[in-house]
Design a protein around this motif. Structure first.
Motif, PDB file in Angstrom:
ATOM      1  N   MET A 157       0.855  -1.211   0.000  1.00 33.64           N
ATOM      2  CA  MET A 157       0.000   0.000   0.000  1.00 33.64           C
ATOM      3  C   MET A 157       0.877   1.242   0.000  1.00 33.64           C
ATOM      4  SD  MET A 157      -3.182   0.571  -0.051  1.00 33.64           S
ATOM      5  CE  MET A 157      -3.758   2.204  -0.413  1.00 33.64           C
ATOM      6  N   PRO A 197       1.491   4.831   0.995  1.00 33.68           N
ATOM      7  CA  PRO A 197       0.985   5.852   1.931  1.00 33.68           C
ATOM      8  C   PRO A 197       0.664   7.170   1.243  1.00 33.68           C
ATOM      9  CG  PRO A 197       3.043   4.895   2.735  1.00 33.68           C
ATOM     10  CD  PRO A 197       2.794   4.293   1.389  1.00 33.68           C
ATOM     11  N   ILE A 221      -2.771   7.244  -0.290  1.00 37.68           N
ATOM     12  CA  ILE A 221      -3.845   7.399   0.693  1.00 37.68           C
ATOM     13  C   ILE A 221      -3.908   8.850   1.152  1.00 37.68           C
ATOM     14  CG2 ILE A 221      -4.726   6.639   2.921  1.00 37.68           C
ATOM     15  CD1 ILE A 221      -3.096   4.149   2.662  1.00 37.68           C
ATOM     16  N   LEU A 222      -2.728   9.385   1.405  1.00 39.63           N
ATOM     17  CA  LEU A 222      -2.634  10.777   1.853  1.00 39.63           C
ATOM     18  C   LEU A 222      -3.345  11.707   0.892  1.00 39.63           C
ATOM     19  CD1 LEU A 222       0.949  11.534   3.098  1.00 39.63           C
ATOM     20  CD2 LEU A 222      -1.222  12.108   4.131  1.00 39.63           C
ATOM     21  N   PHE A 223      -3.031  11.486  -0.389  1.00 43.92           N
ATOM     22  CA  PHE A 223      -3.576  12.351  -1.418  1.00 43.92           C
ATOM     23  C   PHE A 223      -5.104  12.252  -1.438  1.00 43.92           C
ATOM     24  CE2 PHE A 223      -5.070  13.232  -5.677  1.00 43.92           C
ATOM     25  CZ  PHE A 223      -4.524  14.478  -5.884  1.00 43.92           C
ATOM     26  N   LEU A 277      -7.209  11.230   0.897  1.00 44.46           N
ATOM     27  CA  LEU A 277      -7.889  11.758   2.079  1.00 44.46           C
ATOM     28  C   LEU A 277      -7.818  13.277   2.138  1.00 44.46           C
ATOM     29  CD1 LEU A 277      -6.862   8.969   4.491  1.00 44.46           C
ATOM     30  CD2 LEU A 277      -9.189   9.625   3.925  1.00 44.46           C
ATOM     31  N   THR A 278      -6.698  13.817   1.691  1.00 44.09           N
ATOM     32  CA  THR A 278      -6.565  15.267   1.685  1.00 44.09           C
ATOM     33  C   THR A 278      -7.584  15.876   0.740  1.00 44.09           C
ATOM     34  OG1 THR A 278      -4.234  14.796   1.839  1.00 44.09           O
ATOM     35  CG2 THR A 278      -4.853  17.085   1.699  1.00 44.09           C
ATOM     36  N   SER A 279      -7.739  15.236  -0.419  1.00 44.86           N
ATOM     37  CA  SER A 279      -8.715  15.765  -1.371  1.00 44.86           C
ATOM     38  C   SER A 279     -10.117  15.688  -0.783  1.00 44.86           C
ATOM     39  CB  SER A 279      -8.705  15.002  -2.692  1.00 44.86           C
ATOM     40  OG  SER A 279      -7.569  14.231  -2.812  1.00 44.86           O
ATOM     41  N   LEU A 280     -10.359  14.580  -0.083  1.00 41.87           N
ATOM     42  CA  LEU A 280     -11.669  14.388   0.525  1.00 41.87           C
ATOM     43  C   LEU A 280     -11.956  15.509   1.522  1.00 41.87           C
ATOM     44  CD1 LEU A 280     -13.798  12.164   0.289  1.00 41.87           C
ATOM     45  CD2 LEU A 280     -12.952  11.276   2.446  1.00 41.87           C
ATOM     46  N   ILE A 281     -10.970  15.827   2.341  1.00 37.97           N
ATOM     47  CA  ILE A 281     -11.132  16.912   3.307  1.00 37.97           C
ATOM     48  C   ILE A 281     -11.425  18.206   2.560  1.00 37.97           C
ATOM     49  CG2 ILE A 281      -9.954  18.367   5.011  1.00 37.97           C
ATOM     50  CD1 ILE A 281      -8.492  16.000   5.965  1.00 37.97           C
ATOM     51  N   ALA A 282     -10.650  18.443   1.504  1.00 35.44           N
ATOM     52  CA  ALA A 282     -10.803  19.680   0.744  1.00 35.44           C
ATOM     53  C   ALA A 282     -12.210  19.781   0.172  1.00 35.44           C
ATOM     54  CB  ALA A 282      -9.766  19.740  -0.359  1.00 35.44           C
ATOM     55  N   VAL A 283     -12.713  18.662  -0.364  1.00 36.28           N
ATOM     56  CA  VAL A 283     -14.048  18.663  -0.960  1.00 36.28           C
ATOM     57  C   VAL A 283     -15.098  18.945   0.111  1.00 36.28           C
ATOM     58  CG1 VAL A 283     -15.797  17.228  -2.067  1.00 36.28           C
ATOM     59  CG2 VAL A 283     -13.439  17.124  -2.841  1.00 36.28           C
ATOM     60  N   LEU A 284     -14.977  18.226   1.218  1.00 30.33           N
ATOM     61  CA  LEU A 284     -15.965  18.399   2.290  1.00 30.33           C
ATOM     62  C   LEU A 284     -15.947  19.819   2.838  1.00 30.33           C
ATOM     63  CD1 LEU A 284     -15.654  15.065   4.245  1.00 30.33           C
ATOM     64  CD2 LEU A 284     -17.641  15.904   3.007  1.00 30.33           C
ATOM     65  N   THR A 285     -14.757  20.410   2.891  1.00 30.78           N
ATOM     66  CA  THR A 285     -14.625  21.738   3.469  1.00 30.78           C
ATOM     67  C   THR A 285     -15.173  22.803   2.539  1.00 30.78           C
ATOM     68  OG1 THR A 285     -12.510  20.870   4.117  1.00 30.78           O
ATOM     69  CG2 THR A 285     -13.018  23.066   4.866  1.00 30.78           C
ATOM     70  N   CYS A 312     -17.626  22.731   0.355  1.00 29.59           N
ATOM     71  CA  CYS A 312     -19.020  22.800  -0.041  1.00 29.59           C
ATOM     72  C   CYS A 312     -19.931  22.832   1.174  1.00 29.59           C
ATOM     73  CB  CYS A 312     -19.387  21.605  -0.915  1.00 29.59           C
ATOM     74  SG  CYS A 312     -19.143  20.031  -0.091  1.00 29.59           S
ATOM     75  N   MET A 372     -10.591  25.222  -5.195  1.00 34.95           N
ATOM     76  CA  MET A 372     -10.650  23.809  -4.772  1.00 34.95           C
ATOM     77  C   MET A 372      -9.319  23.114  -5.037  1.00 34.95           C
ATOM     78  SD  MET A 372     -12.365  20.897  -4.121  1.00 34.95           S
ATOM     79  CE  MET A 372     -11.589  19.346  -4.389  1.00 34.95           C
ATOM     80  N   ILE A 407      -6.324  21.737  -2.388  1.00 30.72           N
ATOM     81  CA  ILE A 407      -5.613  20.458  -2.382  1.00 30.72           C
ATOM     82  C   ILE A 407      -4.117  20.702  -2.421  1.00 30.72           C
ATOM     83  CG2 ILE A 407      -5.218  18.335  -3.678  1.00 30.72           C
ATOM     84  CD1 ILE A 407      -8.073  18.494  -4.600  1.00 30.72           C
ATOM     85  N   TYR A 435      -4.909   2.467   8.779  1.00 35.92           N
ATOM     86  CA  TYR A 435      -3.863   1.674   8.164  1.00 35.92           C
ATOM     87  C   TYR A 435      -2.589   1.972   8.921  1.00 35.92           C
ATOM     88  CZ  TYR A 435      -0.303   0.328   4.812  1.00 35.92           C
ATOM     89  OH  TYR A 435       0.795  -0.252   4.222  1.00 35.92           O
ATOM     90  N   PHE A 477       4.350   4.253   9.192  1.00 34.82           N
ATOM     91  CA  PHE A 477       3.268   5.114   8.780  1.00 34.82           C
ATOM     92  C   PHE A 477       1.952   4.676   9.402  1.00 34.82           C
ATOM     93  CE2 PHE A 477      -0.144   6.129   5.807  1.00 34.82           C
ATOM     94  CZ  PHE A 477       0.067   7.488   5.671  1.00 34.82           C
ATOM     95  N   ARG A 528     -19.958  19.674  10.526  1.00 34.22           N
ATOM     96  CA  ARG A 528     -21.053  20.474   9.980  1.00 34.22           C
ATOM     97  C   ARG A 528     -22.325  20.135  10.726  1.00 34.22           C
ATOM     98  NH1 ARG A 528     -17.417  22.496   8.437  1.00 34.22           N
ATOM     99  NH2 ARG A 528     -16.575  22.810   6.366  1.00 34.22           N
ATOM    100  N   ASP A 573     -13.116  24.397  11.154  1.00 33.74           N
ATOM    101  CA  ASP A 573     -12.219  23.405  10.572  1.00 33.74           C
ATOM    102  C   ASP A 573     -10.806  23.681  11.074  1.00 33.74           C
ATOM    103  OD1 ASP A 573     -14.435  22.693   9.177  1.00 33.74           O
ATOM    104  OD2 ASP A 573     -13.845  23.730   7.342  1.00 33.74           O
TER     105      ASP A 573
END
Lengths: 166, 734
Positions: free
Chosen positions: A1, A3, A6-8, A10-18, A20, B1, B5, B531, B536, B604, B623
């Motif tokens: 796996m 890392p 995964i980092l990328f 999850l970071t994008s996920l945070i960015a998206v959630l934040t 909108c 956006m 990122i 994980y 890590f 939220r 946040d």
């Protein structure tokens, strides 16, 4: 796996959630009491008289809708001890501090007509000369106004006035 | 956006390390072997428990010590505080607080005046050896108030056999010239042990990087950046006696905490009043009016029997919480201008609350085989609440509650666990009617004719009953772990929500309860995806929560006429509320001596019905991202376990507001910390040094109660902690 992968993600996920989900249709502005309205009474330094009727003229406004039930509150209380609060209070012309003997107290809330975003008040307040304890104390008083809008946002103004016997 | 990122990736590559609690695995236990056992137990708990939790130990608490215990815990992801000054903080878990977060010390629910914003936690931070924060409803073992989460504190760990010892600790802070001292003594033969801790904390007025604050547009000048009258002191004592046999452990804990703390004088009362600055500015260490004095007495008794399959635990508790709030008498509303001498309370006693709590709990567990276990329990509580003073907020009340629960745990193989539980709670609340001690006019007319002693609260007599339940699944095939949890929990409305009718002196508002509120219910989904390999580790905790009837203090457009200054009236109401969010934790061991971490959290909330439909909930945490880099060596010259760390807190602007809140701009602040164990002749000295807010940045905290009056958070602050342990082995007779 990997890392970094995964980092990328999850970071994008945070960015998206934040980025909108902000509501734009809710009111976030406070109402206003416009003291530049030429008819406004009282203003700092004005004098009210015991045993007479004062007409309170204020221009009340809100971006959306003013409150109605008991949405305007007026409170007069002595400032013989030179305490101080809120904006607009002008402390420049005070009598010497003194102890209250029979200070006048006025607390009243007023209904505003429903569904308005601007309203000019014309409230008659009858200031009595005395109560059972005798004549009211004349001198420095605070005239405290509080206004709310329909959503519960509020704004305050405190004015420094004198109430005296004629 | 895309920018966001990129910014995040940039930050990540710059590196950082959460000193995430769980990892502060520096050995606590030069002294206590048992501590290590507990540690590994908590790691295992974290894996098999399907709720998401944070575990921290004494070393983390020592190295990250803040003004109070809750502030120290507030650095964990998903955890924050609602503050009112430096001494008083309330725990906030995923945005929920007050009676929605339960604090448990040694298995017994800490009962005080949780409903009040200015009521900190009556706990000696030095006695806490271990803290576990359960994020999400844990109603099952704890009942009503755990709807938002639980802070479990363990104090008085059992020392090693045949030892005598103790430690002395010092903690100093430059911001408010705080000095804390704690002395700990313990001794254990084979079967009997005792532990005594005495602590004192004295602190001066808080300093903020500002010359003045705007209290509802009234500007109050600050003298030498001091917040007038925020000084405080604490005096605490904690005694534990323990005894053990082959399959039995018993202990008795007696503790008393006493604190006296001033309220920020410019922002207390009916209105932002000008205060006697000359009096307050004479000394930064005196505690003048207005102030509060709180004494909490606690007596706990625990017995644990454990056999090969069967275990039994009993807990008995008595607590008394006495809180007096003092401020000079000021007539307001229709209170007489001069205080009559015919009343039985001091005119300067603003409010007083006196609560006695009796708790009894029984918990059993039975292991059917290696894979199946059942836990069942029953807990009961009885409360008596008395009030005093000139101002009314909540009535006197009595409250009884009884809960019964069962939990079944099943393991299919080492990787797959499931847990299912059910609980029923019954509550009875009886409040007394309250009548003013002064008359007010009944008519709205300016020439009132009739004066009466107004009834502020009618008596209430209500029964509540509710089911709670949960289902959890953990699948932990190394290096992955996935946990999912579904639950329903409930909370009984409290006396304040049902019967409040008074001025909130910190917010200049008037609060009114609703005697007909129904018990608050919550449905929650919660997951952990993790994980981990040698270098890590990543944890992601998303959650979703739905309340069909969240109890909420709603600001209306009304003003109060009879009691105060025409304050705005807030009514307790119920609304549908949806909440979701997540926390993320990353840790990267770059080299053997260097680690980086990141934690982030978002939340939220939205009200789906009622007059604030579309708005969020009050005190929504913004946040936040927390980056840290830590360097450590097990030996550096004579220094053992040396470390140095840089932490960066990045907090976003909070513009999700509900009246009367104001937008809080985002901020970035930097903290430094370093420490280690320095041997000095035969003693080891533990040292931890922190520089908080290195660049003296002026910033605001959205969840501070003083945010509304534009009070910035403390500026640069140097904090030094020292601990000098000592121990002697006793002669073993065998």
């Amino acid at each position: 796996m990997k890392p970094i992968g995964i980092l990328f993600l999850l970071t994008s996920l945070i960015a998206v959630l934040t980025s909108c989900g902000q509501d734009t249709d809710i009111d976030s502005e406070k109402p206003t009491i416009d003291l530049t309205y030429p008819e406004t009474f009282p203003l700092n330094g004005d004098t009210l008289y015991f045993g007479s009727t004062a007409t309170i003229k204020l221009r009340l406004q809100d971006n959306n809708q003013l409150g109605s039930t008991r949405s305007l509150s007026i409170d007069m209380h002595h400032n013989f001890d030179h305490h101080s609060h809120s904006t607009e209070v002008d402390e420049s012309n005070l009598d010497p501090a003194k102890s209250p003997v029979n200070p006048y107290v006025f607390i009243q809330s007023y209904d505003l007509p429903p569904n308005l975003n601007s309203y000019d008040t014309e409230i008659q307040i009858n200031l009595p000369k005395q109560n059972e304890a005798g004549l009211y104390d004349s001198g420095d008083y605070h005239f405290f106004i509080s206004l709310t809008d329909a959503q519960g946002w509020s704004t305050q103004k405190g004015l420094s006035i004198k109430i005296v016997h004629r | 956006m895309l920018k966001t990122i990129h910014a995040c990736i940039l930050l990540l590559s710059m590196g950082a390390a959460s000193s995430s609690a769980t990892e502060a695995a520096v050995d606590t236990s030069l002294l206590l072997k048992e501590v290590q056992i507990v540690q590994s137990y908590s790691e295992q708990q974290k894996q098999t428990n399907s709720l998401s939790t944070e575990h921290i130990n004494r070393d983390y608490l020592f190295q990250n010590q803040q003004g109070n215990l809750m502030k120290t815990l507030g650095q964990l992801p998903g955890v924050s505080n609602i503050d009112i000054g430096s001494g008083m903080s309330k725990p906030v878990i995923r945005g929920l607080s007050f009676n929605r977060v339960l604090v448990v010390e040694n298995n017994i629910k800490h009962e005080a005046q949780q409903w009040g914003v200015d009521h900190g936690l009556e706990m000696d931070a030095y006695t806490v050896d271990k803290a576990v924060v359960i994020k999400g409803p844990a109603s099952l073992p704890y009942g009503s108030d755990a709807i938002g989460g639980v802070v479990q504190l363990t104090s008085g760990l059992m020392p090693q056999a045949n030892t005598l010892g103790g430690s002395i600790e010092f903690h100093g802070k430059t911001n408010n010239d705080l000095l804390g001292t704690s002395l700990w003594l313990y001794g254990r033969s084979e079967r009997i042990w005792a532990s005594l801790r005495l602590s004192r904390i004295d602190r001066g007025d808080d300093k903020v990087p500002a010359d003045s604050v705007d209290i509802y547009s009234y500007r109050a000048a600050l003298y030498k950046n001091h917040l007038r009258n925020t000084a405080g002191k604490e005096r605490n004592a904690h005694l534990t006696l323990g005894w053990l046999q082959d399959h039995y452990q018993g202990r008795l804990t007696l503790s008393r905490t006493h604190s006296k703390a001033g309220f920020f004088a410019n922002a207390h009362g009916l209105e932002p009043r000008n205060v006697d600055s000359r009096l307050h500015d004479r000394s930064s260490r005196d505690i003048l009016d207005p102030f509060q004095e709180v004494t909490h007495l606690k007596l706990l008794q625990t017995n644990q029997w454990s056999g090969a399959r069967f275990a039994l635990e009993t807990n008995l508790g008595y607590q008394r919480n006495l809180r007096n709030e003092w401020s000079p008498y000021v007539s307001h509303g229709y209170m007489p201008a001069t205080f009559p001498d015919s009343l039985d309370f001091d005119p300067d006693l603003e409010r007083a609350f006196d609560k006695s709590i009796y708790t009894a709990q029984l918990k059993t567990s039975y292991k059917m085989d290696d894979n199946r276990q059942i836990v069942a329990g029953i807990n009961g509580e009885k409360q008596f609440n008395h009030i005093n003073g000139r101002g009314f907020m909540i009535p006197e009340f009595q409250q009884n509650s009884l809960g019964i629960y069962a939990l079944a745990h099943r393991r299919w193989n080492t990787d797959l666990h499931a847990e299912v539980g059910l609980r029923y709670d019954l509550g009875h609340l009886q409040t007394q009617a309250y009548q003013d001690w002064f008359p007010s006019p009944t008519t709205d007319d300016t020439n009132p004719s009739e004066w009466v002693y107004l009834q502020r609260a009618a008596s209430i007599d209500r029964y509540f009953g509710a089911w709670s339940g949960s289902v959890g699944l953990s699948y932990v095939p190394q290096p992955w772990s996935v946990k999912v949890h579904l639950g329903k929990s409930f909370r009984m409305p409290i006396a304040k929500e049902l019967a409040a009718n008074g001025v909130n002196y910190h917010r200049f508002s008037y609060e009114v309860g609703d005697p007909n509120l129904s018990p608050e219910t919550s449905y929650q989904w919660d997951a952990t995806i993790a994980y981990a390999n040698n270098r890590f580790r990543i944890d992601w905790n998303p959650f979703f929560q739905y309340f069909p009837n969240y109890i909420y203090l709603n600001p209306t457009s009304e003003h109060d006429r009879l009691y105060g200054n025409g304050n705005q009236v807030y009514y307790y109401t119920q609304a549908k509320v949806r909440r979701y969010g997540s926390e993320i934790q990353l840790r990267f061991q770059a080299t053997n001596h260097f680690e980086m971490g990141l934690t982030g959290e978002i939340l939220r909330s939205k009200q789906l019905s009622g007059s604030k439909k579309g708005y969020t909930l009050p005190f929504s945490p913004p946040d936040a991202l927390h980056l840290s880099t830590k360097w450590h060596r097990s030996k550096l010259g004579p220094i053992q376990q040396a470390y140095a760390a840089i932490d960066v807190e990045i907090v976003a602007t909070q513009n999700r507001l509900v009246p009367p809140e104001i937008t809080t701009p985002g901020h970035q602040i930097v903290h430094l910390s370093m420490g280690g164990i320095v041997p000095l002749s035969s003693q080891n000295i533990h040292i931890a040094l922190q520089v908080r807010n290195l660049f003296n940045t002026k910033y605001f905290n959205h969840t501070s109660y003083y945010r509304l009056i534009n009070l910035p958070e403390p500026g640069r602050n140097l904090a030094l902690s020292l601990r000098i342990p000592f121990q002697r082995l006793l002669n073993q007779k065998k």
